[in-house]
Design an enzyme around this catalytic site. Structure first.
Site, PDB file in Angstrom:
ATOM      1  N   TYR A  75     -11.764  -4.173 -44.934  1.00 40.31           N
ATOM      2  CA  TYR A  75     -10.303  -4.329 -45.000  1.00 40.31           C
ATOM      3  C   TYR A  75      -9.931  -5.495 -45.915  1.00 40.31           C
ATOM      4  CZ  TYR A  75      -5.443  -4.590 -43.457  1.00 40.31           C
ATOM      5  OH  TYR A  75      -4.061  -4.592 -43.432  1.00 40.31           O
TER       6      TYR A  75
ATOM      7  N   GLY B 198       3.143  -7.605 -42.612  1.00 37.34           N
ATOM      8  CA  GLY B 198       1.944  -6.792 -42.449  1.00 37.34           C
ATOM      9  C   GLY B 198       0.858  -7.557 -41.723  1.00 37.34           C
ATOM     10  N   CYS B 199      -0.366  -7.107 -41.854  1.00 39.70           N
ATOM     11  CA  CYS B 199      -1.493  -7.723 -41.166  1.00 39.70           C
ATOM     12  C   CYS B 199      -1.569  -9.211 -41.477  1.00 39.70           C
ATOM     13  CB  CYS B 199      -2.794  -7.039 -41.580  1.00 39.70           C
ATOM     14  SG  CYS B 199      -4.265  -7.769 -40.823  1.00 39.70           S
ATOM     15  N   PHE B 200      -1.677 -10.021 -40.431  1.00 36.50           N
ATOM     16  CA  PHE B 200      -1.676 -11.464 -40.647  1.00 36.50           C
ATOM     17  C   PHE B 200      -2.920 -11.966 -41.355  1.00 36.50           C
ATOM     18  CE2 PHE B 200      -2.114 -11.488 -35.700  1.00 36.50           C
ATOM     19  CZ  PHE B 200      -3.387 -10.917 -35.750  1.00 36.50           C
ATOM     20  N   TRP B 201      -3.984 -11.190 -41.415  1.00 40.52           N
ATOM     21  CA  TRP B 201      -5.180 -11.635 -42.129  1.00 40.52           C
ATOM     22  C   TRP B 201      -4.862 -11.917 -43.600  1.00 40.52           C
ATOM     23  CZ3 TRP B 201      -8.933  -7.144 -40.386  1.00 40.52           C
ATOM     24  CH2 TRP B 201      -9.204  -7.285 -39.017  1.00 40.52           C
TER      25      TRP B 201
END
Length: 203
Positions: free
Chosen positions: A182, A37-40
């Protein structure tokens, strides 16, 4: 009752067994490349782990020429958002990182998405850096499927491909933007789940 993933807004990790196999000890720092998923959020989780020296957000699975956020977002490059984790195997093993990956960092049963992000760039994928990592990754996926821990199959793939760092604006994003909506909604619960489930592994 189905498992609660940190990314679903809860602060609980999925209870899964440790891997029955691990990479043989090696001298010097080692590297793991994981997509979930989102690398953050992936970065936010793994930078908290003892023994992890650095975490870099980036892209894996596609070509160097398409390794940019604008191009990867088209979902036509073959890249996945991923993180490159440099770690000291004397402090944290590869299999331990995978246990965190499968139980806290993302939901490995989602195919080509991680709520709320949809598309193959958000797929669950492991990019082994050597044959030992590939062996452990495949064995652990098989072990987890047989354990029935999730109530449905693991969608994680084991792939090949180079890693390319993302743009500077994406590095250390959660740390630099703790109040970003987010981060608050999707990523802070993952870090909380890590601390609750694996307190001895957190720096």
């Amino acid at each position: 009752m189905p498992p609660v993933f940190a990314g679903s807004g809860g602060e609980k990790a999925v209870a899964i067994p440790p891997s029955t196999v691990d990479v043989a000890p090696a001298k010097g720092d080692q590297v793991a490349v994981l997509a979930g998923g989102c690398f953050w959020g992936m970065e936010a989780v793994f930078e908290q782990v003892k023994g992890v020296k650095s975490v870099t957000s980036g892209y894996a699975g596609g070509a160097r020429g398409t390794a940019s956020y604008a191009q990867v977002s088209t979902e036509r490059t073959g890249h996945a958002e991923a993180v490159r984790i440099t770690f000291d195997p004397r402090q944290v093993s590869y299999a331990t990182l995978l246990r965190i990956y499968f139980s806290v960092a993302h939901d490995p049963t989602q195919l080509n998405r991680q709520t709320p992000d949809v598309g193959p760039s958000y797929r669950s994928a492991i990019f082994p850096q050597n044959p030992g990592q590939a062996r452990v990754a495949r064995a652990y996926i098989d072990q987890l499927d047989k354990s029935g821990a999730y109530g449905k199959p693991v969608a994680t793939t084991v792939e090949q491909g180079a890693f390319y760092p993302a743009e500077a604006e994406h590095q250390d994003f959660a740390r630099r933007n703790p109040a970003h909506p987010y981060i608050v909604r999707w990523d802070k619960p993952k870090v909380a789940a890590l601390r609750a489930a694996y307190p001895r592994l957190v720096r």
